[in-house]
Scaffold this motif. Sequence first.
Motif, PDB file in Angstrom:
ATOM      1  N   ASP A 173      -8.073  29.236  19.970  1.00  0.00           N
ATOM      2  CA  ASP A 173      -9.048  30.260  19.972  1.00  0.00           C
ATOM      3  C   ASP A 173      -9.995  30.091  21.599  1.00  0.00           C
ATOM      4  OD1 ASP A 173      -9.616  27.522  19.165  1.00  0.00           O
ATOM      5  OD2 ASP A 173     -11.706  28.279  18.461  1.00  0.00           O
ATOM      6  N   PHE A 174      -9.791  28.683  22.343  1.00  0.00           N
ATOM      7  CA  PHE A 174     -10.605  28.618  23.472  1.00  0.00           C
ATOM      8  C   PHE A 174      -9.480  28.390  24.456  1.00  0.00           C
ATOM      9  CE2 PHE A 174     -13.420  26.055  25.981  1.00  0.00           C
ATOM     10  CZ  PHE A 174     -14.458  26.781  26.223  1.00  0.00           C
TER      11      PHE A 174
ATOM     12  N   PRO B  64     -18.414  30.732  28.983  1.00  0.00           N
ATOM     13  CA  PRO B  64     -18.007  30.179  27.674  1.00  0.00           C
ATOM     14  C   PRO B  64     -17.970  28.595  27.705  1.00  0.00           C
ATOM     15  CG  PRO B  64     -15.970  31.225  28.943  1.00  0.00           C
ATOM     16  CD  PRO B  64     -17.436  31.482  29.659  1.00  0.00           C
ATOM     17  N   SER B  68     -20.290  27.705  24.022  1.00  0.00           N
ATOM     18  CA  SER B  68     -19.437  27.390  22.993  1.00  0.00           C
ATOM     19  C   SER B  68     -19.748  26.051  22.223  1.00  0.00           C
ATOM     20  CB  SER B  68     -18.153  27.416  23.378  1.00  0.00           C
ATOM     21  OG  SER B  68     -17.743  28.847  24.103  1.00  0.00           O
ATOM     22  N   GLU B  72     -15.955  22.175  23.284  1.00  0.00           N
ATOM     23  CA  GLU B  72     -15.480  23.147  24.257  1.00  0.00           C
ATOM     24  C   GLU B  72     -15.791  22.663  25.899  1.00  0.00           C
ATOM     25  OE1 GLU B  72     -16.770  23.619  21.411  1.00  0.00           O
ATOM     26  OE2 GLU B  72     -15.272  25.048  20.458  1.00  0.00           O
TER      27      GLU B  72
END
Lengths: 258, 107
Positions: A173-174, B64, B68, B72
Amino acid sequence: MQPETADAGFEVRKGVREFVLVAFPVAMFGVMFGAASSAAGYSVGVTVWSSAAIFAGASQFVFLDVYRQGIPVWSVALAVFAVNFRHILYSAALARKIAHFSFVQKTAALFLLTDLQFAIVEKRYEAERGRWRVAPAFYFAFGICSYCLWLVTTGLGAVFGALIEDPAVIGFDFVLPIYFLSILMGFRARRSFLPVVVVSAAAALLAQKWFGPPWHISLGGICGILAAGILTAIRGDKPVEIGDAMMQPPGGEGADNG
Amino acid sequence: MGEMLTSFWSQPVVWVLALLGVVTYLTRIGGYLVLSRFRRIPAPVKSGLEAVPMAVITTLVVPPALSSGVAEFCAVAAAGIASLRLPPVAVILLGLAVLVALRQMGL
């Protein structure tokens, strides 16, 4: 200019051999894109169609990242255009070297113009400077192998990806920011790398806060481009001849397919 | 078969991809058709043109990475450090491994 190499078979073998040396990373990227595309909910058919129609890893990943509900298509197209902008510089640098190709050959050759294709042609042109003009047999042997492998491996990746129930379990998902980072770091040898990255990042964060997506992409991008131009203007560099070594492909040769 | 094809072409995403294919092809012929007509270009324009992919790709990484979560952010940082030494495929796999490991630890 030397006469064209007589032996097309030799050129084809040479093109295929060059391809085999870089096939592994292309295949890995293909499988990754396919799996990421499945994880994003696209069918195997749509995934392979994306490879067939676009044939550029970075464009296809941008599509996965940016094409969401509520994001206008023009904005997706703009992001794809910008990320592939380097191809404009490649094709400008290639123009004189493929001037002897027929119209149909040029049309097809430019469709197959990826980072790798450009890097391999430039490498051999430099190595055999004056003794070799770009042979269509060499160019297309390499390009068609790349295209076929890209279609097959993205298709396989999509099939495997469809078997994974929850993409988050393997971090998929990343995967997109991590993929883009690996591409970005390929540019780090450029003189303007750090200022461009800092300015784009800052502008993107502000634009995201004030205007929301997709404005962070276009505004962040524009600010980074301006930063590069302004820095060069301050240094007062001389105008640049179009053509030889005008544009170096990003580092990590064999890195990305397109 | 015909029916399958019809349903394939009736998906809007298929046409979006076709459009993106055209856009990508435009970048591939653009330099040949437009830029190669100029014999020289001013240095600031050249460095601006060269910076386009770097600038845009940065905007796909940094927001992002920062918004996130901790796992991440750490995965992107680890991948960034790894990319000084490792080839891109290894960088991506390592980034994913870090991400999965940190998530398992509950970050």
